[in-house]
Structure formats: structure tokens, C-alpha cells
Design a protein around this motif. Structure first.
Motif, short mmCIF file in Angstrom:
data_model
loop_
_atom_site.label_atom_id
_atom_site.label_comp_id
_atom_site.label_asym_id
_atom_site.label_seq_id
_atom_site.Cartn_x
_atom_site.Cartn_y
_atom_site.Cartn_z
N LYS A 41 11.49 -12.14 2.09
CA LYS A 41 10.88 -11.11 1.24
C LYS A 41 10.84 -9.74 1.89
N VAL A 42 10.58 -9.71 3.20
CA VAL A 42 10.30 -8.44 3.87
C VAL A 42 11.33 -8.16 4.96
N ALA A 43 12.00 -7.01 4.85
CA ALA A 43 12.93 -6.58 5.88
C ALA A 43 12.17 -5.88 7.01
N SER A 44 11.17 -5.06 6.61
CA SER A 44 10.38 -4.36 7.62
C SER A 44 9.01 -4.03 7.05
N CYS A 45 8.08 -3.76 7.93
CA CYS A 45 6.74 -3.34 7.54
C CYS A 45 6.31 -2.27 8.53
#
Length: 164
Positions: A41-45
Motif C-alpha cells: 500500500k505504501v511506497a513512502s511515509c
């Protein structure tokens, strides 16, 4: 009258535990969010200073309108789930009460923190026009409402008058 008591306790709660996250705390939470939501779901945060009223935002090069158009073209073969959502870049608002709250409870209430994080993520997708079926959020929203009601009842039912 109950409302003013509620606001007073809310204000004191904000003063005590709702201080904005510092840079280290924000990065710790970003790492936790990325691990919690997963690599699919998440590439980066990362923390963001541009957000004012939102707890978080997703940034990606694909707009909701473009995604819907591509799905219409792609669904001609009869499959509805042909376009998986690409990994998103998440930006969090380190001063938003929801983000601060998730940071504060993630060790003490890991299940609730995870559910809240998933909801914040889905809220971001809705805001960006990227959530294909928002009905998938309903069971989670109901669980959050149950948790909220239980929490209010555990605080002694102060705002609710008793019939007995």
C-alpha cells in the motif's frame, strides 16, 4: 452544561497529550505506519508541514479521474479488479490530534492504532478519489464507533443521563 464539561476535559486533554510530534517522533510514526500498512500500500511515509486541517494525504502521480477512465477502458473484458492501486506516498501532519493520538497509543493499544491508521489511509484515498469501493470501510467504521461508545461508557457515562 454537560457540553461545557466535555469541552473543558477535551481542552485539558489536548494540552497534556496533543502536543505536536517532534521530528524524531514523526519519523518513528512514519516508519510504524509504513510497516503497519505494508509495502503493497505504501511506497513512502514522511512528515509534512503543508497540511493544516488534514491528518494525512496521499500523493501519487495518478489522479482519481484518470484511474476511473483507465478502469472503464480496462473493464471491457469483464474483469472489475484489473487495476490494483499503486503504492502511495503518505504525508502525515505531525500536529494533527489524530496523528498525535495514534503515536501516543500505538504501543498501549496496538489493534486500535492499526485500525485508526488504516482508516486514516482510506480517508486519504477517498479524498484523492482513489478508493474504488468505499463500502469496504464500513465494517472498520462500525468497529471504531463501537470502540468510541465503549470508551465513553468506561469513563463513567458522565455525558449520558441514566434512566434507572
Amino acid at each position: 452544561d454537560n457540553k461545557s464539561n466535555e469541552e473543558d476535559s477535551s481542552d485539558s486533554m489536548k494540552a497534556e497529550s496533543m502536543k505536536p510530534l517532534d521530528a524524531t517522533q514523526a519519523m518513528e510514526l512514519c516508519t510504524w505506519i509504513k510497516n503497519t500498512l505494508g509495502d503493497k500500500k505504501v511506497a513512502s511515509c514522511r512528515p509534512s508541514s503543508r497540511l493544516v486541517s488534514s491528518p494525512a494525504i496521499v500523493t501519487d502521480n495518478e489522479s482519481g479521474a484518470m484511474r476511473r477512465m483507465m478502469r472503464m477502458v480496462d473493464t471491457s473484458d469483464g474483469t472489475r479488479d484489473g487495476m490494483p492501486l499503486p503504492k502511495q506516498n503518505v504525508e502525515i501532519n505531525p500536529s494533527h490530534p489524530i496523528i498525535v493520538g495514534i503515536y501516543n497509543i500505538r504501543d498501549r493499544e496496538p489493534v486500535l492504532a492499526r485500525v485508526l491508521t488504516e482508516q486514516v489511509y482510506d480517508n486519504c484515498l477517498v479524498a484523492a478519489g482513489l478508493l474504488d469501493d468505499s463500502r469496504t470501510m464500513l465494517p472498520r467504521l462500525n468497529d471504531l464507533l463501537v470502540s468510541l461508545v465503549k470508551g465513553a461508557q468506561q469513563q463513567g457515562d458522565k455525558p449520558v443521563s441514566s434512566d434507572k
